[in-house]
Design an enzyme around this catalytic site. Structure first.
Site, PDB file in Angstrom:
ATOM      1  N   ASP A 121      -8.718  -8.955   4.145  1.00  0.00           N
ATOM      2  CA  ASP A 121      -8.459  -7.857   5.092  1.00  0.00           C
ATOM      3  C   ASP A 121      -9.548  -7.782   6.155  1.00  0.00           C
ATOM      4  OD1 ASP A 121      -7.326  -5.674   6.282  1.00  0.00           O
ATOM      5  OD2 ASP A 121      -7.810  -4.255   4.713  1.00  0.00           O
ATOM      6  N   GLU A 139     -12.901  -2.630  12.016  1.00  0.00           N
ATOM      7  CA  GLU A 139     -12.864  -1.814  10.804  1.00  0.00           C
ATOM      8  C   GLU A 139     -13.974  -2.183   9.827  1.00  0.00           C
ATOM      9  OE1 GLU A 139      -9.873  -0.887   7.028  1.00  0.00           O
ATOM     10  OE2 GLU A 139      -9.149  -2.003   8.773  1.00  0.00           O
ATOM     11  N   GLU A 179       0.823  -1.205   0.000  1.00  0.00           N
ATOM     12  CA  GLU A 179       0.000   0.000   0.000  1.00  0.00           C
ATOM     13  C   GLU A 179       0.865   1.268   0.000  1.00  0.00           C
ATOM     14  OE1 GLU A 179      -4.055  -1.762   1.982  1.00  0.00           O
ATOM     15  OE2 GLU A 179      -2.680  -0.712   3.317  1.00  0.00           O
TER      16      GLU A 179
END
Length: 696
Positions: free
Chosen positions: A382, A410, A303
């Site tokens: 993820d 998240e 990333e």
């Protein structure tokens, strides 16, 4: 009721939220009489910073629950609680067989009720001083649970060697993926130095067996790169000093390109001699400030973070360069395996983000130094609400590695929506990889019993911030508590952990315990019902990841797609004509997932693209399952709200309102998910709901 009384009550309710599960409320008379026998006197036969912390905790807990105990350093001929490490010579007089600890981990302990000089005595014996501290917390937990102490015979040996929390805190005070206020460590690019709060945090961590902590974001930005400089290391050392007293080792996330950013070198090539020497000297400097520093957490070539790929080097080259610098001091490198192409072309159906970690790291198995630990997320994507277990577990047999969970929610409600994650983590830990035949479960890999590895264990992303109750939603404390308890003992059930947390957090009212425990245990299923169906994932708003956006990532660069069209939905990851991801598992799981007939329903859309009228093993079609679960999920949230309201008279006002406010947010979120998902798939499929419910 006068104003001072109101203020006092408000302070008491805020304290209950702040102290989480360490409340040590006054005992009722019936059980108090039983405990008084043992709690008049504490005897500490060993001394260290950690044992001092155990002493403080026991004195505080017993004083709050019963009365202040007397504290002594020599055996007494009277009822007492005796604490010592297992090689203390004075234990011979007590007749305790401490040899049972010989072959257990250094954090192990025993708690035993004995008779000494005709007096009832409880012995807490640790393999080392950390074991004494963990045993002290265990005894206090037994007292909070109102357990009988007369015939204790407990031996505790943690399931996992490394039990870690990773903070994603930034020095501006923000927390990446933080849902509980700002950082407790930093504000406005400075250290806060809130010694009391950090100490209370250390107490919470130690009480559930956490022994390792990294204190800054794995995405290390410009200012945070300086945490390893002489200007900032004294403040890092201040935190480490507090954590050390509670048996917790401190780590830092580092910028792989530090040699360029702060070292005045033109390169970060891991094979460059100047780069290697810079890290050697920098590591020496760190250990001068923090002699027991744990080491580095590294996110590299992921990333847009810098890494060895820039120099045509491997992850092993990069990790080993840092490991060599740390090796003389016993330091460790945690090298994250969250590496994938985040600049994909959505038209490309062969590039599969799920494959990436295995493709990158399996070929390097055995090439890492002994003080390198690969950090692998529980799933290949993820932290989704539902995804399979990463095939790297079992595939890496010659490389130290740890399992990474995310306590911060998240993708599972962000601590607004209730989602107790322990049942999900249990499924991961119990998953059979078949790496060494049947029974090669994830928990038997990460506890180090399957492969001859130097280091293993479990780590997770923190869910705490500076909110009064630490976790935003008070019920999210259950994930924090549950994570620690589960990785200490992976054989604990979700039910045991939930019940324990509710009782020591909210008390022993039967209705409260039953209601909240059931809410926790069903909340993951409820959240999954009204969000992404059948393992497909990623139907969330880009960036902040809360709320539905079915095509939010469908044409993005991040590579997370569901390929829905008018014929069907799901990702084809089969060997024959898909991405081939299923081939990364051992044959038993490859055949399970590769076949549409045997693939579990709850992962069907992760592994297969199917027609909307495909019949599930439940007998429903895919489209009807989507409709039904999304309507059901909203109804289940409404039911939780009603049940919570029935507890109003049994819960203090702060925590009652805090949770009710979150439930109301959750209901709005669930309704939006229901209507967006159902409408999207109705418009794509053109298939009516069998029950003729309102779909827009």
């Amino acid at each position: 009721m006068n104003n001072s009384t109101n203020i006092q009550i408000k302070e008491q309710t805020l304290e209950a939220a702040y102290h989480c599960w360490l409340q040590y409320n006054k005992l009722d008379s019936s059980i108090e009489e039983h405990y008084q026998t043992y709690c008049e006197t504490l005897v500490f036969l060993d001394h260290s910073q950690i044992i001092q912390a155990a002493k403080e905790e026991l004195v505080q807990g017993i004083t709050s629950m019963i009365h202040p105990p007397s504290v002594h350093a020599v055996p007494l001929e009277k009822p007492s609680i005796v604490l010592a490490t297992y090689e203390n010579n004075q234990l011979k007089d007590y007749g305790i067989n401490t040899t049972v600890l010989d072959h257990l981990q250094e954090d192990s302990y025993l708690i035993q009720t004995i008779t000494y000089k005709n007096h009832h005595t409880i012995a807490i014996i640790g393999k080392q001083d950390k074991g004494v501290l963990y045993g002290a917390f265990h005894l206090l937990r037994l007292m909070q649970m109102r357990e009988n102490l007369n015939e204790l015979a407990i031996i505790e040996n943690p399931s996992n060697q490394i039990r870690m929390i990773n903070h994603w805190d930034n020095m501006d005070g923000s927390i990446e993926r933080g849902y509980s206020g700002d950082s407790i460590f930093y504000k406005d690019y400075e250290f806060i130095h809130d010694i009391k709060r950090i100490k209370d945090y250390a107490r919470l961590l130690s009480s559930i067996g956490i022994n390792s902590l990294s204190i800054n974001n794995v995405n290390v930005h410009k200012v945070e790169t300086n945490l390893i400089t002489k200007e900032m290391l004294p403040s890092v050392a201040e935190i480490a000093d507090i954590m050390r007293c509670y048996g917790i080792t401190t780590y830092l996330s580092v910028n792989y390109a530090s040699t360029i950013e702060i070292g005045n070198l033109p390169t970060a090539d891991p094979l460059d001699k100047d780069v290697q020497q810079w890290w050697i000297e920098k590591t020496k400097e760190i250990y001068q400030h923090i002699p027991d520093f744990g080491g580095f957490i590294v996110k590299a070539d992921s990333e847009h973070r810098p890494g060895p790929f820039t120099y045509n080097r491997t992850h092993a080259d990069g990790a080993n360069m840092l490991a060599k610098a740390l090796e003389p001091f016993g330091g460790l490198v945690f090298w994250r395996c969250f590496v994938y192409n985040c600049l994909q072309d959505w038209r490309d159906r062969k590039t599969d983000r799920a494959r990436a970690a295995y493709d990158h790291f399996k070929p390097l198995d055995g090439e890492f130094m002994d003080n390198v630990i690969l950090q692998i997320k529980n799933g290949p994507m993820d932290f989704q609400v539902r995804e399979p277990v990463s095939p790297l577990f079992g595939a890496l047999q010659n490389t130290n590695h740890v399992l990474e969970f995310q306590v911060a929610q998240e993708y599972t409600g962000q601590q607004k929506d209730l989602c107790f994650l322990v049942p999900q983590w249990k499924e991961v830990l119990d998953f059979d990889t078949h790496a060494k035949g049947e029974g090669t479960t994830i928990k038997s890999i990460v506890d180090g019993s399957q492969f001859d590895l130097t280091y293993s264990g479990i780590t997770a992303v923190s869910n705490i911030g500076n909110d009064m109750n630490w976790t935003g939603n008070t019920l999210a404390q259950a994930n924090f508590f549950g994570y620690g308890r589960l990785i200490w003992n992976t054989d604990l059930t979700s039910e045991e952990i939930a019940n324990e947390w509710v009782r020591i957090t909210f008390g022993h009212d039967d209705e409260v315990v039953s209601t909240i425990t059931k809410m926790l245990l069903h909340s993951w299923e409820i959240y999954e019902n009204y969000t992404a169906p059948l393992g497909v994932g990623w139907m969330i708003n880009p960036g902040h990841h809360y709320g539905p956006n079915i095509e939010g990532y469908e044409y993005s660069l991040w590579g997370t797609y569901h390929f829905s069209d008018c014929f069907g939905t799901g990702v084809n990851r089969t060997i024959k004509d898909g991405t081939g991801y299923t081939s990364q598992y051992y044959p038993e799981n490859t055949s399970l997932y590769d076949s549409i007939e045997t693939c579990p329903d709850n992962l069907l859309l992760f592994f297969h693209h199917v027609p909307y009228r495909h019949q599930l093993k439940s007998g429903k079609t895919v489209i009807q399952h989507i409709y039904d679960t999304h309507f059901l999920g909203v109804e289940q949230v409404q039911d939780m709200i009603q049940k919570w309201k029935q507890l109003e008279q049994n819960i203090d006002s702060y925590r009652y309102k805090n949770v009710l406010d979150r439930f109301n947010m959750q209901l709005e979120n669930a309704i939006e998910w229901r209507d967006c998902i159902n409408t999207y798939f109705f418009r794509h499929s053109g298939i009516q709901d069998e029950h003729s419910r309102l779909i827009y």
